[in-house]
Design a protein around this motif. Structure first.
Motif, PDB file in Angstrom:
ATOM      1  N   LEU A 210      -5.105  -5.034 -20.020  1.00 58.64           N
ATOM      2  CA  LEU A 210      -4.470  -4.803 -21.309  1.00 58.64           C
ATOM      3  C   LEU A 210      -4.167  -3.330 -21.547  1.00 58.64           C
ATOM      4  O   LEU A 210      -3.327  -2.998 -22.375  1.00 58.64           O
ATOM      5  CB  LEU A 210      -5.343  -5.352 -22.440  1.00 58.64           C
ATOM      6  N   GLY A 211      -4.835  -2.451 -20.835  1.00 56.95           N
ATOM      7  CA  GLY A 211      -4.584  -1.021 -20.977  1.00 56.95           C
ATOM      8  C   GLY A 211      -3.393  -0.534 -20.178  1.00 56.95           C
ATOM      9  O   GLY A 211      -3.034   0.639 -20.253  1.00 56.95           O
ATOM     10  N   THR A 212      -2.733  -1.400 -19.435  1.00 60.55           N
ATOM     11  CA  THR A 212      -1.577  -1.013 -18.627  1.00 60.55           C
ATOM     12  C   THR A 212      -0.292  -1.238 -19.410  1.00 60.55           C
ATOM     13  O   THR A 212      -0.314  -1.761 -20.530  1.00 60.55           O
ATOM     14  CB  THR A 212      -1.526  -1.842 -17.322  1.00 60.55           C
ATOM     15  N   ARG A 213       0.832  -0.863 -18.806  1.00 61.94           N
ATOM     16  CA  ARG A 213       2.128  -1.077 -19.467  1.00 61.94           C
ATOM     17  C   ARG A 213       2.428  -2.559 -19.684  1.00 61.94           C
ATOM     18  O   ARG A 213       3.190  -2.924 -20.568  1.00 61.94           O
ATOM     19  CB  ARG A 213       3.258  -0.455 -18.641  1.00 61.94           C
ATOM     20  N   LEU A 214       1.824  -3.397 -18.872  1.00 64.09           N
ATOM     21  CA  LEU A 214       2.016  -4.837 -19.037  1.00 64.09           C
ATOM     22  C   LEU A 214       1.164  -5.407 -20.171  1.00 64.09           C
ATOM     23  O   LEU A 214       1.338  -6.550 -20.564  1.00 64.09           O
ATOM     24  CB  LEU A 214       1.649  -5.572 -17.745  1.00 64.09           C
ATOM     25  N   GLY A 215       0.245  -4.610 -20.684  1.00 59.14           N
ATOM     26  CA  GLY A 215      -0.725  -5.063 -21.670  1.00 59.14           C
ATOM     27  C   GLY A 215      -0.154  -5.802 -22.861  1.00 59.14           C
ATOM     28  O   GLY A 215      -0.579  -6.924 -23.149  1.00 59.14           O
ATOM     29  N   PRO A 216       0.812  -5.223 -23.598  1.00 60.20           N
ATOM     30  CA  PRO A 216       1.308  -5.920 -24.786  1.00 60.20           C
ATOM     31  C   PRO A 216       1.890  -7.302 -24.491  1.00 60.20           C
ATOM     32  O   PRO A 216       1.569  -8.269 -25.179  1.00 60.20           O
ATOM     33  CB  PRO A 216       2.374  -4.963 -25.323  1.00 60.20           C
ATOM     34  N   ALA A 217       2.696  -7.404 -23.451  1.00 61.25           N
ATOM     35  CA  ALA A 217       3.292  -8.705 -23.120  1.00 61.25           C
ATOM     36  C   ALA A 217       2.214  -9.679 -22.637  1.00 61.25           C
ATOM     37  O   ALA A 217       2.230 -10.868 -22.987  1.00 61.25           O
ATOM     38  CB  ALA A 217       4.372  -8.545 -22.059  1.00 61.25           C
ATOM     39  N   LEU A 218       1.272  -9.181 -21.843  1.00 59.12           N
ATOM     40  CA  LEU A 218       0.191 -10.024 -21.338  1.00 59.12           C
ATOM     41  C   LEU A 218      -0.659 -10.543 -22.488  1.00 59.12           C
ATOM     42  O   LEU A 218      -1.008 -11.725 -22.539  1.00 59.12           O
ATOM     43  CB  LEU A 218      -0.669  -9.232 -20.353  1.00 59.12           C
TER      44      LEU A 218
END
Length: 136
Positions: free
Chosen positions: A16-24
């Motif tokens: 969740l702390g990565t750039r994919l976090g919000p979508a994930l």
């Protein structure tokens, strides 16, 4: 929960702390809420309202909620309870037979995550039984 699935779930807060976090995070919560929270009795308006509120939760708060939820040891918490208690299970896979002896387990079918909303009379009956069993 099988060990491979448990390992994957524990990785979720880090992802969740990565750039994919919000979508994930949105995908995870929408899938969880849609599959386990709502029942056929929930209107589309109720579902949409809940999911809109969910989308409004700040990412940092959502990450902390997910990390806390997957790090929570419910068995230890129930073992520590020293007052009369009840666990009400709806569609959540709680193994009632594994509850400590001082905790009463109740399964209520046909309810979503909000068992008190979907089956208020049945939950009220569980609470009435718990209160009646307490000796003052």
């Amino acid at each position: 929960m099988p060990p491979p699935l448990r390992a994957a779930v524990r990785m979720l807060p880090a992802l969740l702390g990565t750039r994919l976090g919000p979508a994930l995070l949105r995908t995870f919560f929408r899938a969880t809420f849609t599959g386990a929270t709502f029942t056929e009795a929930d209107t589309h308006a109720r579902r949409d309202a809940v999911l809109r509120r969910l989308d409004a939760v700040p990412q940092a708060v959502a990450r902390r909620i997910v990390a806390a939820a997957f790090g929570y040891d419910g068995a230890a918490a129930l073992d520590a309870v020293r007052v009369p208690a009840a666990v009400v299970r709806a569609n959540i896979p709680v193994r009632l037979r594994l509850l400590p002896p001082h905790v009463r387990g109740h399964a209520i079918t046909g309810a979503g995550h909000w068992v008190h909303v979907h089956r208020p009379r049945e939950v009220g009956g569980v609470l009435d039984g718990l209160v009646a069993a307490v000796r003052v």
